[in-house]
Design an enzyme around this catalytic site. Structure first.
Site, PDB file in Angstrom:
ATOM      1  CD  GLU A  49       3.065  10.210   1.011  1.00  0.00           C
ATOM      2  OE1 GLU A  49       3.211   9.440   0.056  1.00  0.00           O
ATOM      3  OE2 GLU A  49       2.684   9.828   2.129  1.00  0.00           O
ATOM      4  CD  GLU A  51      -2.236   5.192   1.731  1.00  0.00           C
ATOM      5  OE1 GLU A  51      -1.797   4.132   2.144  1.00  0.00           O
ATOM      6  OE2 GLU A  51      -1.723   6.297   2.019  1.00  0.00           O
ATOM      7  CG  ASN A  99       2.426 -12.989   6.501  1.00  0.00           C
ATOM      8  OD1 ASN A  99       1.885 -12.685   5.442  1.00  0.00           O
ATOM      9  ND2 ASN A  99       3.297 -12.208   7.113  1.00  0.00           N
ATOM     10  N   GLY A 100       1.925 -15.123   3.833  1.00  0.00           N
ATOM     11  CA  GLY A 100       2.717 -15.263   2.612  1.00  0.00           C
ATOM     12  C   GLY A 100       1.885 -15.908   1.528  1.00  0.00           C
ATOM     13  CB  CYS A 154      -1.446 -12.449   7.009  1.00  0.00           C
ATOM     14  SG  CYS A 154      -2.433 -12.829   5.571  1.00  0.00           S
ATOM     15  CE  LYS A 179       2.707   1.139   8.630  1.00  0.00           C
ATOM     16  NZ  LYS A 179       2.487   2.470   8.063  1.00  0.00           N
ATOM     17  NE  ARG A 221       2.047  -8.293   9.635  1.00  0.00           N
ATOM     18  CZ  ARG A 221       3.251  -7.976   9.182  1.00  0.00           C
ATOM     19  NH1 ARG A 221       3.876  -6.936   9.648  1.00  0.00           N
ATOM     20  NH2 ARG A 221       3.823  -8.698   8.255  1.00  0.00           N
ATOM     21  CE  LYS A 229      -0.457   8.598   3.280  1.00  0.00           C
ATOM     22  NZ  LYS A 229       0.898   8.172   3.194  1.00  0.00           N
ATOM     23  CG  HIS A 239       0.853  18.711 -21.944  1.00  0.00           C
ATOM     24  ND1 HIS A 239       1.156  19.122 -23.220  1.00  0.00           N
ATOM     25  CD2 HIS A 239       1.540  19.527 -21.121  1.00  0.00           C
ATOM     26  CE1 HIS A 239       2.012  20.130 -23.162  1.00  0.00           C
ATOM     27  NE2 HIS A 239       2.250  20.400 -21.888  1.00  0.00           N
ATOM     28  CD1 TRP A 255      -5.081  -6.919   3.322  1.00  0.00           C
ATOM     29  CD2 TRP A 255      -4.090  -8.199   1.787  1.00  0.00           C
ATOM     30  NE1 TRP A 255      -5.054  -6.215   2.143  1.00  0.00           N
ATOM     31  CE2 TRP A 255      -4.460  -6.975   1.188  1.00  0.00           C
ATOM     32  CE3 TRP A 255      -3.452  -9.157   0.999  1.00  0.00           C
ATOM     33  CZ2 TRP A 255      -4.208  -6.691  -0.153  1.00  0.00           C
ATOM     34  CZ3 TRP A 255      -3.213  -8.874  -0.340  1.00  0.00           C
ATOM     35  CH2 TRP A 255      -3.591  -7.650  -0.898  1.00  0.00           C
TER      36      TRP A 255
HETATM   37  C1  F6R Z   1       1.088   4.486   2.079  1.00  0.00           C
HETATM   38  C2  F6R Z   1       1.942   3.426   2.543  1.00  0.00           C
HETATM   39  C3  F6R Z   1       2.508   2.500   1.533  1.00  0.00           C
HETATM   40  C4  F6R Z   1       3.927   2.088   1.939  1.00  0.00           C
HETATM   41  C5  F6R Z   1       4.429   0.991   0.998  1.00  0.00           C
HETATM   42  C6  F6R Z   1       5.851   0.599   1.306  1.00  0.00           C
HETATM   43  O1  F6R Z   1       0.626   5.282   3.113  1.00  0.00           O
HETATM   44  O2  F6R Z   1       2.170   3.267   3.710  1.00  0.00           O
HETATM   45  O3  F6R Z   1       2.490   3.050   0.262  1.00  0.00           O
HETATM   46  O4  F6R Z   1       4.755   3.204   1.882  1.00  0.00           O
HETATM   47  O5  F6R Z   1       3.607  -0.120   1.117  1.00  0.00           O
HETATM   48  O6  F6R Z   1       5.963   0.120   2.609  1.00  0.00           O
HETATM   49  P1  F6R Z   1       7.371  -0.011   3.309  1.00  0.00           P
HETATM   50  O7  F6R Z   1       7.905   1.364   3.467  1.00  0.00           O
HETATM   51  O8  F6R Z   1       7.115  -0.696   4.599  1.00  0.00           O
HETATM   52  O9  F6R Z   1       8.227  -0.819   2.362  1.00  0.00           O
END
Ligand code: F6R
Length: 617
Positions: free
Chosen positions: A490, A497, A100-101, A2, A612, A27, A494, A513, A74
């Protein structure tokens, strides 16, 4: 999760609110809404979906008020719908609130308010807030700004359990917004005869560089000319303004099609700035850290705690710190760490990595370790973010604002900073030779130019071409050993996502395995080979998947030791120290995910269901 925006000033609030929402959309993007103080009422407009829907289909341009609050959602409680969108009004329509929260005790509060005769029109946890404010405002019977309006807000917060950043409008107070935060971010930007509020700095950076970063349980009354800060008992206090150095253009797309692509291309700069001037005369300096050789020698355990991509950066660091410093390192997912009763003593150092510095689980995991006597070190990209205010010590990546939901430059900057930290610890501890450390230092200093090499046109064509061939697939696997396994995790994250393709990362030796049962014709396996010592082992594992019909993509800097013609696609990257090779090998995977998502016509910057900054548990 949010996004919140607010404006109090002399200009029309709506365009400023909409502009802020557009910047905060990463967000949350289920629905959006604004509330503007008009002459004799609070006008609320909301819509489901993107901010664009709110902007284009709700005649928002007719709102002329100069004070307003706004929200992009969100969804947590209640599906995305108009009635669940913020702002929420109290029953009398005197108060409007964005939040937000999560209010954890909202059911109980709703029951209490229902008994008092209040009616609820949404399924949200938020709707209790404006009604509680209304309840206390009338119960207290004072209609002045501080002892009436603010007191009603502080009384409300005293009964809320959970996390919140809240903005409140009151019909009776033109040119006034009251805000408060607890475990959710909120910043105030100071202008000239106008003030701005937002969940994060980039959203309002184009208006001012002077910010107040609100603390937990701190309240502010914001008017056109003034900002006053209070605690929960209505005691006023002074607060220092912080000047932010980020360039406003850093939060623009700058001619790139998407923020994600822009941020991938910003990696040479992000790494260069994160290294900064830390190396001087072959010594890596962290003057802001007070660690001594004796303290580091006393450590029996380092925990690195983070979520998602940041946790993947921690996995790369574990390999390096253990080898360079001979201290055991455990990497934990923050949401697990906080509930698993980890063994923490004063001989434990806990390192927390968070790009945003606002991730709820990471902050909670930090508070837990601090309470149990460990020293805590935060690594963040956002100066003054919540995590850096909680931690004993903080160091920063200098990646600039990261707007795309999928993290790219923050990851490579985190791995860089952790590598510097590893060198710094090893120097103090004298557990690695000067020669080994200077080889690693040179490798780190070469990274910005090497990243630029990976980003050259020719590689982009290769990756675009691979994307065209595989974008319709349903499943993919990422394989690697050692540090290549860490970066495979990673790469896989990516891909899932932003392309919505199911993918899994496996330590190459683990394939037999179980997961090899899933390999059949049509499945793509992406392997990373950057550690000469492990290449023959991983090559054998790739052979096993070729035999079972898999298509193969190999990302490598070890061309001498593999048969380049044996695989469907090979992407080469420059040679570097295996400690930091993920900083280079991740880039083709970031680009491949990007191009696959583009082939599928997806919104790469705002993938479905994601936000985000995960400020709820
Ligand atoms: C993936 C991504 C998330 C963040 C995670 C932690 O692309 O961006 O997995 O890495 O939500 O976010 P931060 O680093 O802001 O604590």
């Amino acid at each position: 999760m949010c996004g919140i925006v607010g404006y109090v000033g002399e200009k029309k609030a709506t365009p400023i609110l909409i502009n802020g929402l557009l910047r905060l959309e990463y967000r949350g993007y289920d629905s959006a809404g604004i509330a503007v103080l008009e002459k004799d009422h609070i006008d609320v407009r909301k819509d489901i979906g993107r901010v664009k829907n709110l902007q284009e289909n709700n005649h928002v341009e007719e709102l002329s008020g100069t004070t307003g609050i706004a929200h992009t959602r969100w969804a947590t409680h209640g599906k995305p719908s108009k009635e669940n969108s913020h702002p929420h009004l109290d029953n009398s329509k005197n108060f409007a609130v964005v939040h937000n929260g999560i209010i954890e005790n909202y059911s109980e509060l709703r029951e209490f308010l229902t008994k008092q005769g209040y009616t609820f029109y949404s399924q949200t946890d938020t709707e209790v807030i404006p009604n509680l404010i209304h309840y206390y405002y009338h119960k207290n019977g004072d209609t002045s700004l501080v002892n009436g309006f603010l007191r009603a807000v502080t009384d409300t917060c005293k009964v809320l359990k959970g996390s919140y950043a809240i903005e409140v409008l009151n019909k009776d107070f033109p040119n006034t917004v009251i805000v408060v935060r607890k475990d959710s971010p909120l910043v105030i930007a100071k202008g000239d005869k106008e003030n701005y509020i937002a969940s994060d700095i980039p959203a309002i950076l184009s208006y001012s560089k002077d910010f107040y970063l609100l603390e937990d349980n701190e309240f502010a009354i914001i008017t056109t000319d003034e900002i006053h800060f209070y605690d929960a008992d209505l005691h006023e206090h002074e607060k220092h303004v912080k000047s932010i150095e980020w360039d406003a253009s850093a939060s623009e797309k700058d001619g790139y099609e998407d923020y994600m692509l822009k941020e991938i291309f910003e990696q040479p700069k992000a790494i260069r700035e994160t290294i900064g001037t830390r190396f001087q005369d072959y010594i890596c300096r962290f003057e802001e850290l007070p660690f001594t050789k004796e303290y580091l020698q006393s450590l029996t355990q380092i925990y690195i705690v983070a979520c998602g991509t940041a946790m993947h950066a921690g996995l790369v660091a574990k390999n390096m710190i253990e080898k360079l410093c001979h201290i055991p390192v455990t990497v934990d997912i923050a949401s697990e760490f906080r509930y698993r009763n980890p063994l923490i003593t004063s001989h434990t150092l806990c390192i927390y990595i968070s790009q945003s510095g606002e991730t709820a689980d990471t902050i909670a995991a930090l508070k837990l370790a601090k309470a149990q006597g460990a020293k805590t070190l935060a690594i963040s990209n956002v100066i003054g973010s919540s995590i850096t205010r909680e931690a004993d010590y903080s160091i920063y990546t200098h990646a600039g604002p990261e707007i795309a939901v999928a993290s790219t430059k923050a990851y490579t900057a985190q791995v860089t900073l952790l590598s510097l930290l590893g060198i710094y610890f090893a120097q103090l501890l004298e557990t690695s030779t000067k020669e080994d450390l200077s080889v690693l230092q040179n490798a780190i200093l070469a990274l910005p130019n090497q990243i630029a090499e990976v980003l050259k046109e020719e590689n982009l064509h290769i990756l675009q071409n691979i994307a065209k061939k595989i974008y319709q697939e349903k499943d993919m696997f990422f394989l690697g050993r050692g540090v290549d396994y860490c970066v495979a995790l990673e790469g896989s994250l990516k891909l899932k996502e932003i392309s919505y393709i199911h993918s899994e990362a496996y330590a190459a030796g683990e394939l037999k395995h179980g997961p090899i049962a899933l390999i059949e014709s049509g499945v793509t396996v992406i392997s990373i080979l950057t550690d000469k010592a492990l290449t023959p082992k991983t090559v054998s594992n790739i052979q096993e998947v070729i035999t079972r019909g898999a298509k193969t993509v190999v990302i490598t800097n070890d061309e001498e030791n593999i048969d380049m013609n044996h695989y469907d696609f090979v992407v080469t990257i420059p040679k570097t120290s295996s400690y930091v090779s993920p900083i280079l090998s991740v880039i083709p995977m970031q680009l491949l995910s990007y191009y696959i998502a583009k082939e599928k016509g997806l919104d790469v910057d705002k993938p479905r269901n994601l936000a985000k900054s995960v400020t709820v548990e």
